[in-house]
Design a protein around this motif. Sequence first.
Motif, PDB file in Angstrom:
ATOM      1  N   UNK A  82      -5.676 -23.527  -0.631  1.00 41.19           N
ATOM      2  CA  UNK A  82      -4.229 -23.418  -0.699  1.00 41.19           C
ATOM      3  C   UNK A  82      -3.845 -22.166  -1.473  1.00 41.19           C
ATOM      4  N   UNK A  83      -2.901 -21.416  -0.913  1.00 39.45           N
ATOM      5  CA  UNK A  83      -2.400 -20.224  -1.594  1.00 39.45           C
ATOM      6  C   UNK A  83      -0.890 -20.162  -1.402  1.00 39.45           C
ATOM      7  N   UNK A  84      -0.308 -19.048  -1.798  1.00 37.91           N
ATOM      8  CA  UNK A  84       1.147 -18.927  -1.735  1.00 37.91           C
ATOM      9  C   UNK A  84       1.657 -18.889  -0.296  1.00 37.91           C
ATOM     10  N   UNK A  85       0.829 -18.402   0.638  1.00 39.94           N
ATOM     11  CA  UNK A  85       1.301 -18.200   2.013  1.00 39.94           C
ATOM     12  C   UNK A  85       0.576 -19.049   3.052  1.00 39.94           C
ATOM     13  N   UNK A  86      -0.663 -19.426   2.774  1.00 38.89           N
ATOM     14  CA  UNK A  86      -1.413 -20.187   3.779  1.00 38.89           C
ATOM     15  C   UNK A  86      -2.159 -21.344   3.128  1.00 38.89           C
ATOM     16  N   UNK A  87      -2.482 -22.330   3.966  1.00 40.91           N
ATOM     17  CA  UNK A  87      -3.175 -23.501   3.473  1.00 40.91           C
ATOM     18  C   UNK A  87      -4.069 -24.039   4.600  1.00 40.91           C
ATOM     19  N   UNK A  88      -5.313 -24.348   4.258  1.00 40.91           N
ATOM     20  CA  UNK A  88      -6.252 -24.913   5.216  1.00 40.91           C
ATOM     21  C   UNK A  88      -6.502 -26.366   4.855  1.00 40.91           C
ATOM     22  N   UNK A  89      -6.232 -27.257   5.817  1.00 34.03           N
ATOM     23  CA  UNK A  89      -6.418 -28.683   5.625  1.00 34.03           C
ATOM     24  C   UNK A  89      -7.559 -29.186   6.506  1.00 34.03           C
ATOM     25  N   UNK A  90      -8.177 -30.263   6.056  1.00 38.06           N
ATOM     26  CA  UNK A  90      -9.264 -30.876   6.805  1.00 38.06           C
ATOM     27  C   UNK A  90      -9.045 -32.384   6.801  1.00 38.06           C
TER      28      UNK A  90
END
Length: 264
Positions: A82-90
Amino acid sequence: MNATLPEAFYRDLGQGRFQSTSATAGPWSPKWQHGGPPSALLGRAMERHEPREGFHFARVTVELPRPVPVADLQVSVRTVRSSRRVELLEGELGSGGETVLLARAWRMAVSPPDTPTLRPAPKAPRLPAAQPPHTMAGAHLDGHIAAMEWRFEPGAGFDTTGPGTAWARQRIPLVAGQEDTPLTRALTVADSNWAVGFELDHHSRLVINTDVTLALHRPPVGSWLCLRSATTASPGGSGLAVGQLDDLSGDCGRVVQSLLVSER
């Protein structure tokens, strides 16, 4: 709505558990689910996992390691990055102590208002008038196929050799008593992409998708979605089904599926 249909694809049992209804059954067996409803169920869980205002789901890739049974399912989601602009979920779905579906999704900040509208593909054909229920040769028709309303181009259907075009919408909600979302509606229909344009003989050979990727450049609007699907295949390789996803306002994304092609 067909009076014999369950009230939804799933019933919420609480604590991440869901009861699958007969509407989830796919065309190959009443015991195994179509890939659309469980993909949407996991997408729903991802949307509810630490939601962030001003973000949207740009891509969801679903892996289908084994058939999903028409049974109780356990849903879990975690944040990979998770960052300010993008997020990777699983996320994953489990049943009977086994993982039956996996997914990864990119949630990202929405583009600024001055981003140009770029939609190079031609618009989908207009939504056809209401049609009688569609059939599919040798298929189980009383699950997902019946739980969706399908409208093909005149004279076409699931048994027409592709490429194919079909509009579809759900007759029932994903989860009983709860509102669907643009993402869940798109995921519910996305796994039907290669079936809309059958081009490989799936009767004499084993043809099945191992995954589905839904990529959205904007959230779909409304209940009606259109798939325009075409398949490529090569000897010594595999199949690849690619579809354009439209709503009544136009192009909103793409669907890509890898196809196993094998002798039975």
